[in-house]
Scaffold this active site. Structure first.
Site: not given
Ligand code: TTP
Ligand code: MG
Length: 400
Positions: A4, A99-100
């Site tokens: 991720d 992103d995962e």
């Molecule tokens: P995540 O992987 O949940 O969050 P992140 O990559 O920003 O942070 P980390 O993994 O380090 O905790 O989500 C990936 C992307 O998806 C995030 O950058 C933006 C988008 N997203 C939204 O638009 N709304 C949301 O509520 C979430 C959780 C994510």
């Molecule tokens: Mg992320």
């Protein structure tokens, strides 16, 4: 492995504009805009900011944060390159959103020495080629690998050895187990269950009585048992697009113009996937945040913008005739998807719509989304800025 990317939207922005590095940064919009934080940098998280928080609250907690609108195509491009790197390591790749991903690398160890060394190599390639940071969890199952990558963030690498799954999970809080949302957390708290270890020890019958069949999955996951395979993505079960207005509105021509635009976006994706839909869903969120969905089943499947819009419009009219509140968000979706062409074209008008859609898709593919528009959506031109992909709705970071 579960991989991720850290603070994904924000990190992409930081690569494009290095001045943003090391600063509290929020992607989602300017703080005077409505809407919520999509992504917050770890520096911003230190001030209590998190995804989903209203922008206005975020700016109060951290006024020095840099607020940017962002743009979805940038994240989609970065995501494609990220997935391509992972695919170089194993064909057993299951992307989960942008992103995962899960990656089953069993049997590929010999190329890199060990799975841990493979994870190091993946992180290095992502850093060198994309300038991004990835966190990786390694375990014998999906659920444990995901918990491990979450726990390792940011820039983490955490391996849970075979046989240590249960003891690894035991001290963590139930909220750290994927699938346990706010509601389940409250139910469990009511039962005196705070940690995954306590959850694992709870008799299965009690979990079943509160969560039904999901109780079995919760029980297994809490015990580190999860036999789901890493599978390439299945087919989409539904397609939808939605947007929040800059200002709550009762303006029926703005509402229907936006509905038309979103219907065209849904329709073109539906046709791109070569599918037809049987159900049309309308979603509305009112000024007080109450959210409703209304559904209509079509007499025969369709993939036409006009049919999606007509059904959405009918549901909208019916809903607005009862509701007294202004509308904050509107969305349209299709579900019950089937593959392939309609066999019996019942009348000539269906045939004409079909031809029209094909022509529109062809023009847009060649000249961009805004090259051809209906009279109705022209109204949006004065309200939203446009790019090659169409209008940039009030949430640019998510506008596709
Ligand atoms: P995540 O992987 O949940 O969050 P992140 O990559 O920003 O942070 P980390 O993994 O380090 O905790 O989500 C990936 C992307 O998806 C995030 O950058 C933006 C988008 N997203 C939204 O638009 N709304 C949301 O509520 C979430 C959780 C994510
Ligand atoms: Mg992320």
């Amino acid at each position: 492995m579960h991989i991720d990317l850290d603070a994904f939207f924000v990190s992409v922005e930081q690569v494009l504009n290095p001045e943003l590095k090391g600063k509290p940064v929020v992607v989602g919009g300017k703080p005077d805009r409505r809407g919520v934080v999509a992504a917050a940098s770890y520096e911003a998280r230190a001030f209590g900011l998190y995804a989903g928080m209203p922008l206005i609250t975020a700016s109060r907690l951290c006024p020095q944060a840099v607020f940017i609108e962002g743009g979805f195509p940038k994240y989609r491009d970065a995501s494609k390159r990220f997935m391509a790197i992972l695919a170089d390591f194993s064909p057993y790749l299951e992307p989960m959103g942008l992103d995962e991903a899960y990656l089953d690398v069993t049997g590929f160890e010999s190329i890199h020495g060990s799975i841990r060394q493979m994870a190091v190599a993946i992180k290095k390639r992502i850093r060198d080629e994309l300038g991004l940071c990835a966190s990786v969890g390694i375990a014998s199952s999906k659920v444990v690998a995901k918990v491990a990558s979450d726990l390792s963030k940011p820039d983490g690498l955490l391996e849970v050895l075979l046989g240590e799954e249960r003891s690894f999970l035991a001290p963590l809080t139930v909220a750290q187990l994927p699938g346990i949302g706010k509601k389940s957390e409250r139910v469990l708290k009511g039962l005196g269950i705070n940690t995954i270890g306590q959850l694992a020890a709870l008799p299965l019958g009690i979990l079943k009585s509160h969560f039904g069949t999901a109780g079995v999955i919760i029980h297994n996951h809490a015990n580190g048992i999860d036999d789901r395979k890493v599978e390439p993505p299945g087919e989409a079960k539904s397609i939808s697009r939605e947007t929040t207005f800059g200002k709550d509105t009762r303006d029926s021509s703005l509402l229907s113009a936006t509905l038309r635009y979103l219907s065209e976006k849904v329709g073109s994706e539906l046709r791109r996937q070569g599918k037809r839909a049987k159900c049309i869903n309308l979603k509305l969120r009112y000024a007080d945040f109450t959210t409703i969905t209304r559904q209509q089943t079509l007499s025969q499947t369709s993939d036409s913008d006009q049919t999606i819009f007509d059904a959405g419009c009918k549901l909208l009219k019916k809903e607005l005739s009862t509701g007294k509140q202004a509308v904050r968000l509107i969305g349209i979706g299709v579900a019950s998807l089937v593959r392939g062409q309609q066999l019996d074209m019942l009348d000539a008008s269906d045939m004409r719509l079909e031809k029209l859609n094909i022509a529109i898709d062809r023009i847009r593919k060649k000249y961009g989304f805004k090259a051809i528009q209906t009279g109705r959506t022209l109204l949006l031109k004065d309200i939203f800025s446009t790019n090659d992909e169409g209008s940039t709705l009030p949430t640019p970071s998510l506008s596709r």
